[in-house]
Write an enzyme that holds these catalytic residues in place. Structure first.
Site, PDB file in Angstrom:
ATOM      1  N   SER A   1       0.816  -1.214   0.000  1.00  0.00           N
ATOM      2  CA  SER A   1       0.000   0.000   0.000  1.00  0.00           C
ATOM      3  C   SER A   1       0.854   1.270   0.000  1.00  0.00           C
ATOM      4  CB  SER A   1      -0.920  -0.005   1.230  1.00  0.00           C
ATOM      5  OG  SER A   1      -0.170  -0.207   2.408  1.00  0.00           O
TER       6      SER A   1
ATOM      7  N   GLY B   1       7.204  -9.078   3.475  1.00  0.00           N
ATOM      8  CA  GLY B   1       6.359 -10.222   3.150  1.00  0.00           C
ATOM      9  C   GLY B   1       4.968 -10.154   3.727  1.00  0.00           C
TER      10      GLY B   1
ATOM     11  N   GLY C   1       2.620  -8.606   2.576  1.00  0.00           N
ATOM     12  CA  GLY C   1       1.710  -8.755   1.440  1.00  0.00           C
ATOM     13  C   GLY C   1       1.894 -10.073   0.709  1.00  0.00           C
TER      14      GLY C   1
ATOM     15  N   GLU D   1      10.042 -10.237  -4.407  1.00  0.00           N
ATOM     16  CA  GLU D   1      10.698  -9.002  -3.953  1.00  0.00           C
ATOM     17  C   GLU D   1      12.182  -9.238  -3.724  1.00  0.00           C
ATOM     18  OE1 GLU D   1       7.012  -6.768  -1.674  1.00  0.00           O
ATOM     19  OE2 GLU D   1       8.176  -8.236  -0.578  1.00  0.00           O
TER      20      GLU D   1
HETATM   21  C1  5RP Z   1       4.818  -7.352   0.530  1.00  0.00           C
HETATM   22  C2  5RP Z   1       5.744  -6.511   1.311  1.00  0.00           C
HETATM   23  C3  5RP Z   1       5.345  -5.093   1.507  1.00  0.00           C
HETATM   24  O1  5RP Z   1       6.311  -4.279   0.944  1.00  0.00           O
HETATM   25  C4  5RP Z   1       5.206  -4.833   2.974  1.00  0.00           C
HETATM   26  O2  5RP Z   1       4.267  -5.755   3.502  1.00  0.00           O
HETATM   27  C5  5RP Z   1       4.759  -3.413   3.264  1.00  0.00           C
HETATM   28  O3  5RP Z   1       3.447  -3.238   2.824  1.00  0.00           O
HETATM   29  P1  5RP Z   1       2.641  -1.890   3.051  1.00  0.00           P
HETATM   30  O4  5RP Z   1       3.350  -0.819   2.307  1.00  0.00           O
HETATM   31  O5  5RP Z   1       1.267  -2.194   2.517  1.00  0.00           O
HETATM   32  O6  5RP Z   1       2.600  -1.616   4.544  1.00  0.00           O
HETATM   33  O7  5RP Z   1       6.779  -6.906   1.767  1.00  0.00           O
HETATM   34  O8  5RP Z   1       5.276  -8.658   0.470  1.00  0.00           O
END
Ligand code: 5RP
Length: 227
Positions: free
Chosen positions: A28, A96, A98, A104
């Protein structure tokens, strides 16, 4: 209160220069980086190509008109902009949340520079105190891996979707979110031990990969820190 994610995400997009090949992170906060890149492509005629780190980012980038290229078509990337769940003073991270950790990390591994965008709540003294460490595993091996994780001091819980079904990554794997009673005291040793467990595909420990950090603050400022 300002949107700390928007502040950081947009600020990092200014690192991108004409002609760059850019790794596009997931989440996000990076969402706002994509929005800003789309604006720059439209307003400044910025020419870039992006390599997305997830199917979600790929969809968004297409929708925003950011040109994409296959990972296999590039040997290196000029820059990657990604989010994090936790980052410490050494720029070591947990990622991780997300579920995109594997792609990544692959993209980070071929990036000249890795810029991280976070709200101020993500900057921590010790990793793993507040946020669980995601570990991506091959589904077949999940019961074996769960026992091995417990032996390494983790309390693993299999990630579920909101509807109760098991969360499946873009690579068709599962994720154990691991709690550590005292947080993570030696991230390098833990990462090595986790990777030696057969069935573990990747961990959410991103160690020594970040070069520049953008922290969005609730007072409206963006702090930029270099490694
Ligand atoms: C996804 C990730 C994201 O970069 C991490 O979870 C941060 O997410 P957000 O910007 O929604 O807080 O590692 O795998």
């Amino acid at each position: 209160m300002s949107n700390v994610k928007e502040l950081a995400g947009r600020a990092a997009a200014e690192l991108v220069r004409d002609g760059m090949c850019v790794g596009l992170g997931t989440g996000s906060t990076v969402h706002f980086t994509l929005v800003r890149l789309a604006e720059r492509i439209r307003d400044e005629r910025l020419r870039i190509t992006g390599v997305p780190t997830s199917e979600d980012t790929e969809r968004k980038a297409r929708e925003f008109g950011i040109p994409l290229v296959e990972l296999g078509a590039v040997a290196r990337l000029d820059l990657t902009i990604d989010g994090a769940d936790e980052i410490d003073a050494r720029f070591d991270m947990i990622k991780g949340g997300g579920g995109a950790l594997l792609r990544e990390k692959v993209v980070a591994s071929i990036s000249e520079r890795e810029a991280i965008v976070v709200g101020e709540d993500k900057v921590v003294e010790r990793l793993g105190v507040r946020f669980k460490l995601p570990v991506e595993v091959v589904p077949f091996a999940a019961p074996v891996v769960a026992r091995a994780l417990a032996k390494l001091g983790a309390a693993p819980s299999l990630r579920k979707r909101a509807d109760g079904a098991t969360f499946v990554t873009d690579n068709h794997n599962w994720i154990f979110d691991c709690t550590f009673a005292e947080g993570i005291t030696d991230a390098r040793a833990l990462d090595g031990a986790l990777k030696r467990v057969p069935g573990v595909v990747e961990t959410g420990l991103f160690l020594g990969l970040a070069h520049v950090l953008f922290v969005g603050r609730a007072d409206g400022r963006v702090e930029r820190r270099e490694k």
